[in-house]
Design a protein around this motif. Structure first.
Motif, short mmCIF file in Angstrom:
data_model
loop_
_atom_site.label_atom_id
_atom_site.label_comp_id
_atom_site.label_asym_id
_atom_site.label_seq_id
_atom_site.Cartn_x
_atom_site.Cartn_y
_atom_site.Cartn_z
N ARG A 58 0.84 -1.07 -0.20
CA ARG A 58 -0.06 0.11 0.09
C ARG A 58 0.78 1.22 -0.11
O ARG A 58 2.08 1.44 0.65
CB ARG A 58 -0.95 0.13 1.22
N SER A 59 0.30 2.37 -0.65
CA SER A 59 1.07 3.61 -0.79
C SER A 59 1.18 4.23 0.41
O SER A 59 0.59 4.23 1.50
CB SER A 59 0.28 4.55 -1.76
N PRO A 60 2.36 5.16 0.57
CA PRO A 60 2.35 5.93 2.01
C PRO A 60 1.35 7.10 2.00
O PRO A 60 0.92 7.22 3.24
CB PRO A 60 3.71 6.54 1.47
N ASP A 61 0.38 7.43 0.96
CA ASP A 61 -0.61 8.33 1.14
C ASP A 61 -1.83 7.41 1.99
O ASP A 61 -2.31 8.07 2.89
CB ASP A 61 -1.18 8.70 -0.16
N GLU A 62 -2.04 6.23 1.47
CA GLU A 62 -2.87 5.55 2.57
C GLU A 62 -2.60 5.05 3.79
O GLU A 62 -3.26 5.20 4.79
CB GLU A 62 -3.11 4.34 1.77
N GLU B 121 11.82 13.62 -0.66
CA GLU B 121 10.38 14.27 -0.85
C GLU B 121 9.01 13.60 -0.35
O GLU B 121 8.34 13.90 0.34
CB GLU B 121 10.06 14.73 -2.24
N SER B 122 9.21 12.21 -0.83
CA SER B 122 8.11 11.05 -0.45
C SER B 122 7.98 10.92 1.16
O SER B 122 7.00 10.84 1.62
CB SER B 122 8.15 9.97 -1.14
N LEU B 123 9.19 10.71 1.79
CA LEU B 123 9.42 10.69 3.11
C LEU B 123 8.84 11.97 3.95
O LEU B 123 7.93 11.76 4.95
CB LEU B 123 10.74 10.25 3.43
N ALA B 124 8.98 13.13 3.46
CA ALA B 124 8.66 14.35 4.01
C ALA B 124 7.18 14.44 3.91
O ALA B 124 6.52 15.03 4.74
CB ALA B 124 9.52 15.40 3.32
N THR B 125 6.70 13.99 2.86
CA THR B 125 5.25 14.10 2.42
C THR B 125 4.35 13.23 3.60
O THR B 125 3.50 13.60 4.13
CB THR B 125 5.04 13.87 1.13
N LEU B 126 5.08 12.18 3.74
CA LEU B 126 4.35 11.19 4.94
C LEU B 126 4.43 11.72 6.20
O LEU B 126 3.37 11.74 7.19
CB LEU B 126 5.16 9.77 4.82
#
Length: 315
Positions: free
Chosen positions: A204-208, A246-251
């Motif tokens: 599953r995605s980090p957004d979920e 970027e993706s870790l910061a968004t999470l």
């Protein structure tokens, strides 16, 4: 600082007038002495002047009244107090990219050492668990107050392919939920501390995961670990493994946590220290009226003692 009864600060107005009057009277007294006495004669008659001691009792008395006036306004300040209990889940990426040597001796070894120090330095009453993730997740240690046993599991971390960041968050949330069972009436804060160097490639995605963590009120602090120049050798090929900051910061931002970056073992240790400080303490308002009242009493007592000692009278 906040004041619960700010109108009581009006008591400081007559106090300021009293201080002004004292200064004016002292200047008048000095001018009078100089005007009506010859200076050489004055030195012979009174060779030793009280100097600063003459003003010390009055100054202490005015400070005492100031402290009491502030106490009447009921000031409140924010103070840091330790959490008595908390649940912390440490999630560590064990994908092949963690074998990169852009961090000495390599990303995995430095991460293991820093995580062990972080776990051992958490307050003894905290429950801490360990989750590892690559293509899938594993719970190496369920949340417990036995920090040494959790840190010991870091000695042998099997490496694997792929990176399931979202699944690591879901698994960590399950561990937090398992600790909450049977403690429905107790509000125990929880935090997930996730270290990774790559992009989510499995599950599953980090957004979920961010949505689930937000609903559970569990912040996720992320550590983007490594440099943009990292590489690993797989099957004779050199593969670049840059950090996906970027993706870790968004999470982290999506869950109310903090996003960190670290490009060396020393930086990683500093990040874990900072996270430990934020997890182990909370800020709460506290009224300091009793302390100011006590200070005012002690200053008034000091004023009386100095006046009796040096002038044999009360101010």
């Amino acid at each position: 600082m906040q004041l619960l009864s700010p109108l009581w600060l009006l008591l400081l107005i007559p106090l300021a007038a009293l201080a002004f009057t004292y200064v004016v009277l002292q200047r008048r007294r000095r001018r009078y002495a100089v005007r009506f006495a010859a200076l050489p004669l004055l030195d012979k008659v009174a060779p030793q002047q009280p100097g600063w001691r003459r003003h010390a009792p009055a100054a202490a008395f005015l400070l005492a009244l100031t402290a009491l006036g502030l106490a009447a306004a009921r000031p409140v300040i924010d103070v840091r107090v330790p959490h008595e209990r908390a649940t912390v889940i440490v999630a560590i990426d064990v994908s092949r990219s963690m074998e990169a040597t852009d961090v000495e001796p390599n990303r995995m070894e430095a991460a293991r050492n820093a995580a062990a120090a972080f776990i051992e330095n958490l307050p003894e009453t905290f429950n801490v668990g360990l989750v590892t993730f690559a293509g899938s997740t594993s719970v190496l240690a369920a949340p417990t107050t036995d920090h040494d046993s959790v840190a010991a599991t870091l000695d042998n971390l099997p490496m694997a392919n792929s990176t399931a960041i979202g699944e690591a968050v879901f698994t960590s949330l399950d561990q937090v939920a398992s600790m909450a069972e049977g403690e429905a009436d107790v509000d125990v804060p929880a935090r997930i501390v996730l270290l990774s160097d790559g992009t989510n490639t499995s599950g599953r995605s980090p957004d979920e995961a961010a949505t689930a963590a937000t609903e559970a009120a569990v912040p996720v602090s992320t550590i983007a670990y490594g440099t943009q120049d990292g590489t690993v050798e797989l099957q004779g090929q050199v593969i670049p493994v840059p950090v996906d900051v970027e993706s870790l910061a968004t999470l982290a931002e999506g869950t109310g946590g903090q996003a960190y970056t670290a490009e060396s073992g020393d930086e990683l240790a500093e990040v874990y220290d900072d996270i430990g400080s934020s997890i182990g303490w909370r800020t709460e308002p506290r009224e300091i009226t009793p302390y100011l009242s006590a200070l005012g009493f002690l200053l008034g007592l000091a004023a009386g003692a100095m006046s009796l000692r040096w002038f044999a009278r009360l101010p």
